[in-house]
Each structure stands twice: as structure tokens, then as C-alpha cells.
Motif scaffolding. Structure first.
Motif, PDB file in Angstrom:
ATOM      1  N   CYS A 101      31.139 -18.305  -3.767  1.00  0.00           N
ATOM      2  CA  CYS A 101      30.889 -16.856  -3.606  1.00  0.00           C
ATOM      3  C   CYS A 101      29.773 -16.301  -4.493  1.00  0.00           C
ATOM      4  N   ALA A 102      29.628 -16.805  -5.709  1.00  0.00           N
ATOM      5  CA  ALA A 102      28.644 -16.207  -6.626  1.00  0.00           C
ATOM      6  C   ALA A 102      28.243 -17.259  -7.662  1.00  0.00           C
ATOM      7  N   PRO A 103      27.358 -18.217  -7.274  1.00  0.00           N
ATOM      8  CA  PRO A 103      27.071 -19.374  -8.135  1.00  0.00           C
ATOM      9  C   PRO A 103      26.532 -19.009  -9.525  1.00  0.00           C
ATOM     10  N   ASP A 104      25.987 -17.793  -9.669  1.00  0.00           N
ATOM     11  CA  ASP A 104      25.417 -17.444 -10.981  1.00  0.00           C
ATOM     12  C   ASP A 104      26.407 -16.733 -11.903  1.00  0.00           C
ATOM     13  N   ALA A 105      27.627 -16.514 -11.426  1.00  0.00           N
ATOM     14  CA  ALA A 105      28.589 -15.752 -12.242  1.00  0.00           C
ATOM     15  C   ALA A 105      28.991 -16.524 -13.498  1.00  0.00           C
ATOM     16  N   LYS A 106      29.225 -15.773 -14.570  1.00  0.00           N
ATOM     17  CA  LYS A 106      29.740 -16.400 -15.803  1.00  0.00           C
ATOM     18  C   LYS A 106      31.265 -16.277 -15.772  1.00  0.00           C
ATOM     19  N   ILE A 107      31.953 -17.383 -16.061  1.00  0.00           N
ATOM     20  CA  ILE A 107      33.426 -17.328 -16.046  1.00  0.00           C
ATOM     21  C   ILE A 107      33.918 -17.083 -17.473  1.00  0.00           C
ATOM     22  N   ASN A 108      34.726 -16.018 -17.640  1.00  0.00           N
ATOM     23  CA  ASN A 108      35.293 -15.701 -18.962  1.00  0.00           C
ATOM     24  C   ASN A 108      36.790 -15.976 -18.941  1.00  0.00           C
ATOM     25  N   PHE A 109      37.205 -16.960 -19.730  1.00  0.00           N
ATOM     26  CA  PHE A 109      38.628 -17.290 -19.781  1.00  0.00           C
ATOM     27  C   PHE A 109      39.313 -16.481 -20.878  1.00  0.00           C
ATOM     28  N   GLY A 110      40.618 -16.189 -20.661  1.00  0.00           N
ATOM     29  CA  GLY A 110      41.418 -15.576 -21.718  1.00  0.00           C
ATOM     30  C   GLY A 110      41.840 -16.642 -22.720  1.00  0.00           C
ATOM     31  N   SER A 111      42.746 -16.268 -23.637  1.00  0.00           N
ATOM     32  CA  SER A 111      43.121 -17.242 -24.667  1.00  0.00           C
ATOM     33  C   SER A 111      44.526 -17.807 -24.446  1.00  0.00           C
ATOM     34  N   SER A 112      45.333 -17.135 -23.623  1.00  0.00           N
ATOM     35  CA  SER A 112      46.725 -17.564 -23.475  1.00  0.00           C
ATOM     36  C   SER A 112      46.846 -18.701 -22.439  1.00  0.00           C
ATOM     37  N   SER A 113      47.847 -19.552 -22.640  1.00  0.00           N
ATOM     38  CA  SER A 113      48.077 -20.610 -21.646  1.00  0.00           C
ATOM     39  C   SER A 113      48.827 -20.052 -20.436  1.00  0.00           C
TER      40      SER A 113
END
Ligand SMILES: NC(=O)c1ccc[n+]([C@@H]2O[C@H](COP(=O)([O-])OP(=O)(O)OC[C@H]3O[C@@H](n4cnc5c(N)ncnc54)[C@H](O)[C@@H]3O)[C@@H](O)[C@H]2O)c1
Length: 308
Positions: free
Chosen positions: A248-260
């Protein structure tokens, strides 16, 4: 319907929509009753419609529920009413109208968080960690009691994470919706390590019909309880985020949270044991990852059509 049965759909359209049904069945199909199935009045309206039109009801397939697990965390009454009260009211009407066959859409959420312990149907005591899972388990218990009293055949299907269209919720739907709003970033709930088993909805329906065709072959003293799903190692949320971004959006940056965990009540990983289903001879046509890939294509196509 393809097997020649008359099917009547009851839904209050609080989460689903008539449009979702219409795209899969002919527009002349009018056996849709808008009713709140958590109430006796709503359920009786549905049952009376069926009896007046067809003379009798052979079986109930109960799929109505609160499918929005985080909504039930904020307000547990949502799960009580949409998940448990619908089961309770439908069973009451089955008793009153003499309906003996009951099929129920339960969930892997009834197990709770067992880490790597394989989730078999005989595992217990069951310790759900969400209100949603608790109300599914309470529904299962109510069905068992009804089986002792008036049901002649009951099947409890424990679904894994189901993907496909039309999607109203779920991880793929959320990611695609987020990327539509902000194509440059994707915020993920949790650290992406959650790893679960996925099944495409086409396989799910196929499995339910397969199991139901076999019911009655053995004389059961209890309802049939069966896990439906893939028994592979599942797919991580990080992999799903990568696949959705690529599509859908190859240039997007993925931001993960910290919790499992993604949210309160989220079971971060589970090992689904589907050997009972396999022993009956049913196999899914798609693995977890192929189910996810197919659903990503289908759901993003739907979003694109919506924009046109
Ligand atoms: N999608 C999954 O991954 C998954 C996993 C495990 C179990 N399930 C179960 O499968 C079933 C179908 O879920 P879905 O994912 O298609 O969600 P969905 O939201 O599309 O379907 C649930 C339907 O129930 C209806 N409903 C809710 N409360 C109602 C009420 N009081 N009266 C009448 N109708 C009511 C909603 O309007 C909706 O159309 C549910 O029972 C759900 O708990 C789904």
C-alpha cells in the motif's frame, strides 16, 4: 444457500451492514431481519419471521457478537450484551420454538494467554484475559447447559484470527486504514513480535460446513468443541506490517510500540492445536501467511474501490 437451504439472516447492523451481505447474495434476497438479538423481543421477531415464511427452523448458526475486542475493554457491557446476551436469548428462543441444532462461533480468546503451550480443546482450566474471551466462554457454558436440557446437536467452533473481506476490523484493516490517512507512517500497537495463527474466511466457512456435515455421525453426550485454524507457526505483526507497507505505501516508516501486547486483553502469541480438525480429514487451502497475503490484496482493493 448453495446447498439448497433457505437462510435467514438476523443482525442489528451495529457493526456489520446490509451492504456487506448484499454483495455476496442476489439483490432480491430479502430474508434479512434487522433485530437486536440480545433481547427476547428481537430474537422472537427473527424466529417468528422464519416460522411464518418457512414453517420451521432447522438450525441456528450464531455469529452475532461484539467483534471489537478493545471496545469491550473500555466498556465490558458491550461484550455482555452483544456476545453473551445474544447467546442466552437465542438459546431461550430455541427452547421455546423447538429448535434443536445450534452452531456457535467461539474464539481462541477463551483459552487466555498460555504462551507456547499448545491450545488443545481439552486444555483447562480456561483463563480468558479479555471481556470478549470471558463472554465467549460463558456462551460456551450456556450452550453446554442447553445441550443437557433441549438441544439435540451443538457445535462450538473456536476460530483463530480470521481474515478476508468484507473486513470491518482487525490488524490488516487497521494498518491499511492508517496508511490511507497517513501514507508516510504506520504506527503499530505493540512491538510487532505478537505472532498468531491466521485463517482466510473462505477456509473458515469451508471447515464449518465440513464439520457440520459430519455432526450426528457419533452419538455425542456433549457439544462438539473444535479449534478451526492453521497449525503452522503463524505470522508476526511485524511481518504483517511489512507486507501491508509493501502493498500500500512502500515509503512509509513503521513505528513500533514498546509493549509485547497490542492492547489490554491481547494474547501476544499462541500455538493453535488443530489436530482434532485434521483427524476429521479437513485441511486449510492456505497457510497463515498466504491467508494474510490474500486478505491484504482483497482489503486494499476494497479500500481503493471505496476511493473511486
Ligand atoms: N474475525 C475474527 O478474527 C474472529 C475470531 C474469533 C471469533 N470470531 C467470531 O466470529 C463472529 C463473526 O465475527 P466477524 O469478525 O465477522 O465480525 P462482524 O462484526 O463482521 O460480525 C458480527 C456481527 O454481529 C452483529 N451484532 C452484534 N451485536 C448484535 C446484536 N445485539 N444483535 C444482532 N446482531 C448483532 C454485528 O452487527 C455484526 O454484523 C463473531 O461471533 C466473532 O466473535 C471472529
Amino acid at each position: 444457500m448453495s446447498r439448497g437451504h433457505a437462510v435467514v439472516i438476523g443482525d442489528d447492523f451495529s457493526l456489520g451492514s446490509k451492504e456487506n451481505i448484499e454483495r455476496y447474495i442476489s439483490s432480491e434476497f430479502d430474508d434479512v431481519v434487522k433485530a437486536d438479538l440480545s433481547t427476547t423481543v428481537g430474537v422472537e421477531r427473527l424466529f417468528n419471521f422464519c416460522v411464518n415464511k418457512y414453517g420451521r427452523i432447522d438450525e441456528i448458526w450464531h455469529l452475532a457478537a461484539n467483534s471489537d475486542i478493545p471496545a469491550g475493554v473500555t466498556n465490558p457491557k458491550v461484550d455482555l450484551e452483544r456476545t453473551f446476551h445474544t447467546t442466552f436469548s437465542l438459546l431461550g428462543a430455541c427452547n421455546n420454538f423447538g429448535v434443536g441444532v445450534f452452531n456457535f462461533a467461539s474464539s481462541s480468546a477463551v483459552y487466555g494467554d498460555w504462551g507456547d503451550v499448545p491450545l488443545t480443546e481439552s486444555l483447562g482450566p480456561l483463563t480468558p484475559i479479555s471481556n470478549y474471551g470471558a463472554m465467549k466462554l460463558a456462551s460456551e457454558a450456556q450452550i453446554c447447559a442447553a445441550f443437557e436440557s433441549f438441544l439435540t446437536d451443538a457445535t462450538i467452533f473456536r476460530f483463530p484470527n480470521v481474515v478476508g473481506t468484507p473486513a470491518t476490523h482487525g490488524v490488516i484493516f487497521d494498518f491499511i486504514r492508517k496508511l490511507q490517512k497517513s501514507p508516510d507512517r504506520l504506527d503499530v500497537l505493540g512491538n510487532g513480535t505478537q505472532q498468531k495463527s491466521y485463517l482466510h474466511v473462505d477456509d473458515l466457512v469451508d471447515a464449518m460446513i465440513y464439520v457440520s456435515n459430519r455432526s450426528g455421525e457419533d452419538s455425542n453426550t456433549r457439544p462438539t468443541i473444535i479449534n478451526i485454524g492453521n497449525n503452522d507457526c503463524g505470522v508476526s505483526v511485524k511481518t504483517i506490517a511489512d507486507l501491508v507497507r509493501k502493498r500500500c505505501a512502500p515509503d512509509a516508516k513503521i513505528n513500533f510500540g514498546s509493549s509485547s501486547h497490542g492492547w489490554v486483553g491481547d494474547v501476544p502469541r499462541f500455538s493453535y492445536d488443530t489436530s482434532l480438525l485434521s483427524s476429521l480429514g479437513w485441511r486449510p487451502s492456505l497457510s497463515s501467511v498466504l491467508s494474510v497475503e490474500k486478505a491484504i490484496d482483497q482489503i486494499s482493493d476494497e479500500f481503493t474501490k471505496h476511493l473511486d
